[in-house]
Design an enzyme around this catalytic site. Structure first.
Site, short mmCIF file in Angstrom:
data_model
loop_
_atom_site.label_atom_id
_atom_site.label_comp_id
_atom_site.label_asym_id
_atom_site.label_seq_id
_atom_site.Cartn_x
_atom_site.Cartn_y
_atom_site.Cartn_z
N GLU A 41 0.85 -1.20 0.00
CA GLU A 41 0.00 0.00 0.00
C GLU A 41 0.89 1.25 0.00
OE1 GLU A 41 -3.77 1.69 2.68
OE2 GLU A 41 -2.54 0.05 3.43
N LYS A 111 -9.37 2.66 -2.62
CA LYS A 111 -9.73 1.99 -1.37
C LYS A 111 -11.09 2.46 -0.88
CE LYS A 111 -7.59 1.13 3.18
NZ LYS A 111 -6.39 1.49 4.00
N CYS A 145 -5.65 -3.20 1.46
CA CYS A 145 -5.50 -3.33 2.90
C CYS A 145 -6.81 -3.67 3.63
CB CYS A 145 -4.87 -2.05 3.45
SG CYS A 145 -4.23 -2.21 5.14
#
Length: 267
Positions: A41, A111, A145
């Site tokens: 990330e 994300k 993530c």
């Protein structure tokens, strides 16, 4: 397909420095026979991003840092999945970008599930659940993530036909259980591979736990246990996905009609 996941040591957030490191790792991965490199990330900029680093690293999807990553992919003939801060107007997204071995942008994902103030104070949430691309004969999907900790996010990819889910991460202690337990469980229950590439070391008051993992849909997985920088190599076989979906037919045996009408939130 052989893939390489880069467990990266925390260091300087300087973008040229990080791109130089990515170039060297791409060379190593290609020499090891990998066709895809998965980086953590915020590969460009580092994690967490302080305001100055965010200003340096954030750019539109066709910005110069992305072009440099595309050039790295072309130079070594390896596809690259990396994290980066995508600027779109006044908003900045915690994004991951997949480029082909020819340097062509295949997919970009923002994300959707932001983790605490470390994310919410810097980024806007993405609003696309399933982002996919074809890489060779494989259907690959992208999450970032915290997204992988939501079973419905991974299940959506399984239902959409994703065979390999790429998850750049910045997993911190004390949440080692995510890499050790949740990631293999997600791969098994949604019948796909998950490549989960993490940082290692301390930065910005956060202690990243490494444990970079490639989990398979048959209940097996590989983890880089060494608390150091390095590559985790794994073979991705679509036949394993097909067999797992026959042997453990969760996707086929679901009864979604039982879950309709449930409340959107607790309380």
């Amino acid at each position: 397909m052989r893939i390489a996941c880069w467990q990266a040591a925390c260091g300087s957030p300087d973008v040229p420095h990080l791109l130089g490191r990515l170039r060297e790792v791409a060379r190593q991965a290609a020499e090891a026979g990998a066709e895809l490199l998965v980086a953590p990330e915020m590969t460009v900029g580092g994690y967490p991003l302080r305001p100055a680093a965010l200003a340096q690293a954030s750019e539109p999807v066709d910005g110069p840092h992305g072009l440099e990553v595309a050039a790295i992919a072309r130079e070594f003939g390896i596809a690259v999945l990396h994290g980066w801060p995508e600027r779109d107007g006044d908003a900045v997204y915690n994004a991951s970008r997949l480029v082909s071995a020819e340097g062509v942008l295949l997919a970009n994902y923002r994300k959707a599930h932001l983790f605490g103030e470390v994310d919410r104070s810097r980024f806007a949430p993405g609003d696309h659940g399933v982002v996919q691309a074809k890489l060779g004969e494989l259907t690959v999907g992208l999450l970032v993530c915290y997204d992988v900790e939501f079973p419905e996010a991974v299940r959506a990819h399984g239902l959409a036909g994703t065979e390999l889910l790429l998850v750049p991460t910045a997993l911190m202690r004390p949440w080692d259980v995510v890499a050790r337990t949740l990631v293999p469980a997600r791969a098994f229950e949604s019948q796909l591979y998950i490549a989960y590439a993490n940082w290692i070391g301390e930065r910005g008051g956060l202690d990243f736990c490494g444990l970079t993992t490639v989990a398979a849909p048959d209940g097996t997985w590989l983890t880089r246990e060494e608390p150091t920088e390095g590559l985790l190599l794994a073979e991705i076989d679509p036949a394993v996905v097909a067999k797992a979906r026959l042997d453990t037919p969760y996707l086929h045996d679901r009864r979604p009609e039982l879950y309709r009408g449930l409340p959107d939130r607790l309380g």
